[in-house]
Scaffold this active site. Structure first.
Site, mmCIF file in Angstrom:
data_model
loop_
_atom_site.group_PDB
_atom_site.id
_atom_site.type_symbol
_atom_site.label_atom_id
_atom_site.label_comp_id
_atom_site.label_asym_id
_atom_site.label_seq_id
_atom_site.Cartn_x
_atom_site.Cartn_y
_atom_site.Cartn_z
ATOM 1 C CG ASN A 16 -4.372 -73.255 15.632
ATOM 2 O OD1 ASN A 16 -4.303 -74.177 16.381
ATOM 3 N ND2 ASN A 16 -4.222 -73.323 14.362
ATOM 4 N NE ARG B 233 -7.768 -75.535 13.868
ATOM 5 C CZ ARG B 233 -6.995 -75.965 12.877
ATOM 6 N NH1 ARG B 233 -5.821 -75.355 12.666
ATOM 7 N NH2 ARG B 233 -7.165 -77.061 12.048
ATOM 8 C CG HIS C 290 -8.828 -79.360 7.622
ATOM 9 N ND1 HIS C 290 -8.453 -80.331 6.479
ATOM 10 C CD2 HIS C 290 -7.682 -78.888 8.063
ATOM 11 C CE1 HIS C 290 -7.215 -80.468 6.942
ATOM 12 N NE2 HIS C 290 -6.722 -79.573 7.712
ATOM 13 N NE ARG D 109 -2.299 -86.046 10.378
ATOM 14 C CZ ARG D 109 -2.823 -85.072 10.307
ATOM 15 N NH1 ARG D 109 -3.621 -84.531 9.423
ATOM 16 N NH2 ARG D 109 -2.695 -84.201 11.142
ATOM 17 C CD GLU E 158 -7.911 -73.304 8.860
ATOM 18 O OE1 GLU E 158 -6.799 -73.223 8.459
ATOM 19 O OE2 GLU E 158 -8.212 -74.592 9.285
#
Ligand code: ADP
Length: 612
Positions: free
Chosen positions: A7, A85, A174, A235, A383
């Site tokens: 990742n 990923r 996601h 964010r 994940e």
């Protein structure tokens, strides 16, 4: 199988060697702040050691530290595959894919959609492929799970041409986590995912929710970029788009400054003034800090708003799932979100919520009361494990990598094939068709020329001629066209026009009364002998094909298989059939098994022949 899950984030590298079966992590590599003062560590079991300085960018850092991770492998251990990923798969990648040079090139073309993330992902892919050239590499996309979102959910109300030109649409992110916890929830509830309506809340530093209806994501809070939707660590999530233009005017901010403001300085950090870590904000709020209290209120209000929205979209909810850093650990946030949800049949068990402790990787905590119709669950996401599983599945198919697992579907509009004599009569002696566009079947093309068909009831103009010329006339129309013309054409395979009705054809130089040749094409698949072997079918078999369309899923029975070395793999349906499945141009689907032997689905729908 030991899978290396890589990742490469915008400023960090995470590499985990994961057992795809047990989810056990063999070794973990972490590089934080790539290009700054790197912090590298390698963890195996209980032991963590710091590595020396890695290079100034992702490629250099990986080149420096990946060999160290590989050295941790025992004599009988080997990396069976690398799962990368990848944040943005755009319209192109709707499922995980084996990486080859073409895939790498396509990923490069997607950089404009995710300029912060995809370049780092690609750097990881390139470097890992060069360091591990003999191992299969797989890309697993954050966007893929949401590719099932219907058009109404993924479209922005912007001018169509502009949206198409720049790929302005909602993709969602996601996806790996939403899919993983949705499947985990179904297993916990001992239900089939295809029978559940779930709302999954991935609340980490980045945060998003998904409406997972009967196993498919039908809406999510993030959009074209990960900025839309929920309030996140740094964010803003949803803001009035008018606010951007206003800030440009009153603060003189340019695009980069706005990007920075909304991605890095907003969210919990901006609201609280205390940073992005919810633990600090919760602590300050409990001591009476008003900005921290407001941050928590805005954060949970937004989640509740989407719970209501998604429940409305699905007409109810069977379970709400909380996951990731905040979702797994913050009892306060879960409680605030779940307050007064009894109208959805959801009742929080306060005690169970307070005492959630998700320790093992496979942990699920039920936080709703026994009488709650809608289950409330906290589930540990994983994940890396999900990526390892996807990668292992594709690695297992490694020897079949060059063979197709899906079949593209092309929609044929009404068209005509003529013999020499008929073309001469319609267009003049010795007339040559002008090629307008090649068709997928080698050597075939749509010509510039069209004709008019005249039936007992009405006429159809602009019927395209396909070339090259054939030995027999054959005109293929849809059932709707038949009713329109007032003729009754049989469903036939191509070339089988015996005893079919004729029709009057008019061209610029003449008119021909055909005795026979009008058919409604039997839906069929063209394939090569190799394809046939792969799908386990033979020439003239009749199979079923499942179409997973944006509009209406449909299984077509009675599909004729046509095998020849001259063909290219493609299924042909007519416009009536395409309309029944609401297939539109360029929409992708998912591979499914059908009850027959063909595992078939449309991939890139395109129109073959078009009427003029
Ligand atoms: P990422 O999106 O970076 O993968 P994570 O899923 O690891 O993020 O979530 C990190 C966030 O989870 C942290 O910013 C922190 O705010 C939050 N978090 C972790 N533990 C707790 C806790 N016990 N209480 C509240 N928030 C927590």
């Amino acid at each position: 199988m030991l899978i290396l899950v890589l990742n490469c984030g915008s400023s960090s590298i995470k590499a985990d060697l994961v057992d795809h079966h047990t989810a056990q992590v063999h070794t973990k590599l972490r590089v934080q702040r790539v290009g700054d003062v790197e912090r590298c560590s390698l963890t195996r079991g209980e032991e963590t050691r710091t590595l020396g300085q890695a290079g100034e960018n992702h490629a250099k850092a990986l080149e420096a530290v990946l060999p160290e991770l590989l050295e941790s492998l025992g004599e009988n251990e080997a990396v069976a595959g690398v799962g990368h990923r990848v944040v943005h798969g755009g319209d192109v990648f709707t499922e995980s894919v084996r990486i080859d040079d073409d895939v790498e090139e396509t990923l490069t073309s997607l950089i404009p959609l995710a300029p912060l993330h995809n370049p780092a992902n690609l750097a990881g892919i390139r470097t890992a492929r060069s360091l591990l050239p003999d191992v299969p590499h797989v890309a697993v996309f954050d966007t893929a799970f949401h590719s099932t979102m219907p058009r109404r959910a993924r479209s922005y109300a912007l001018p169509k041409e502009l949206a198409e030109k720049h790929g302005l649409r909602r993709y969602g992110f996601h996806g790996t986590s939403h899919h993983y916890v949705a499947a985990r929830a179904a297993r916990h509830l001992e239900a089939d995912l295809r029978e559940l309506r779930l709302i999954t809340c991935h609340l980490g530093n980045g945060a998003s929710m998904a409406a997972v209806e009967y196993g498919r994501s039908i809406d999510t809070t993030m959009g074209m970029t990960p900025l839309e939707g929920l309030v996140m660590g740094t964010r803003s999530g949803d803001v009035d788009p008018g606010l951007l233009a206003h800030l440009q005017r009153v603060e003189g901010l340019d695009a980069d400054a706005l990007d920075h403001l909304l991605n890095k300085e907003s969210g919990l950090k901006g609201l609280s003034g205390l940073g992005n870590d919810l633990r600090d904000i919760e602590a300050a709020a409990s001591e009476g800090n008003e900005a921290a209290q407001l941050a928590i209120h805005v954060y949970t209000h937004r989640i509740r708003k989407y719970v209501g929205a998604f429940a409305a979209l699905m007409g109810g909810v069977d379970a709400i799932v909380f996951t990731a850093g905040v979702g797994e650990n913050s009892a306060l946030i879960r409680r605030r979100v779940c307050q007064n949800l009894s109208f959805l049949g959801a009742r929080l068990d306060e005690e169970a919520n307070r005492t959630v402790a998700l320790e093992s990787l496979d942990d699920v905590a039920q936080i709703s009361t026994g009488t709650s119709r809608c289950h409330l669950l906290a589930i540990k996401t994983n994940e890396e494990f999900a990526i390892a599983q996807d990668t292992a599945a594709l690695v297992s198919e490694a020897d079949r990598v060059n063979e197709p697992t899906t079949i593209p579907v092309a929609v044929s509009a009404r068209h005509a094939h003529f013999d020499r004599a008929t073309l001469d009569a319609l267009f003049g002696e010795g007339y040559e068709l002008a090629e307008r566009a090649p068709l997928s079947q080698p050597g075939q093309y749509a010509s510039e020329e069209t004709v008019t068909l005249i039936g007992p009831k009405r006429s159809l103009e602009g019927v395209r001629i396909l070339g090259p010329l054939r030995g027999k006339n054959q005109i293929e129309i849809s059932r709707t066209d038949e009713f329109f013309l007032g003729l009754d054409a049989p469903v036939r395979g191509s070339g089988d026009v015996k005893n079919s009705p004729g029709v009057t054809v008019v061209g610029p130089k003449g008119r021909v009364e055909l005795d026979e040749g009008l058919i409604c094409a039997w839906r069929h698949i063209h394939m090569t002998p190799d394809d046939a072997e792969h799908f386990g079918v033979k020439n003239r078999d009749v199979v079923e094909v499942a179409i997973d369309s944006d509009g209406r899923d449909l299984i077509f029975g009675d599909v004729l298989v046509r095998v020849s070395a001259k063909y290219a793999l493609e299924m042909h349906i007519d416009t009536d059939e395409a309309n029944a499945a609401e297939i539109s141009r360029g929409v992708d689907g998912i591979l499914v098994d059908t009850t027959s032997c063909a595992r078939v689905l449309k991939r890139s729908t395109k129109y073959d022949a078009t009427t003029g």
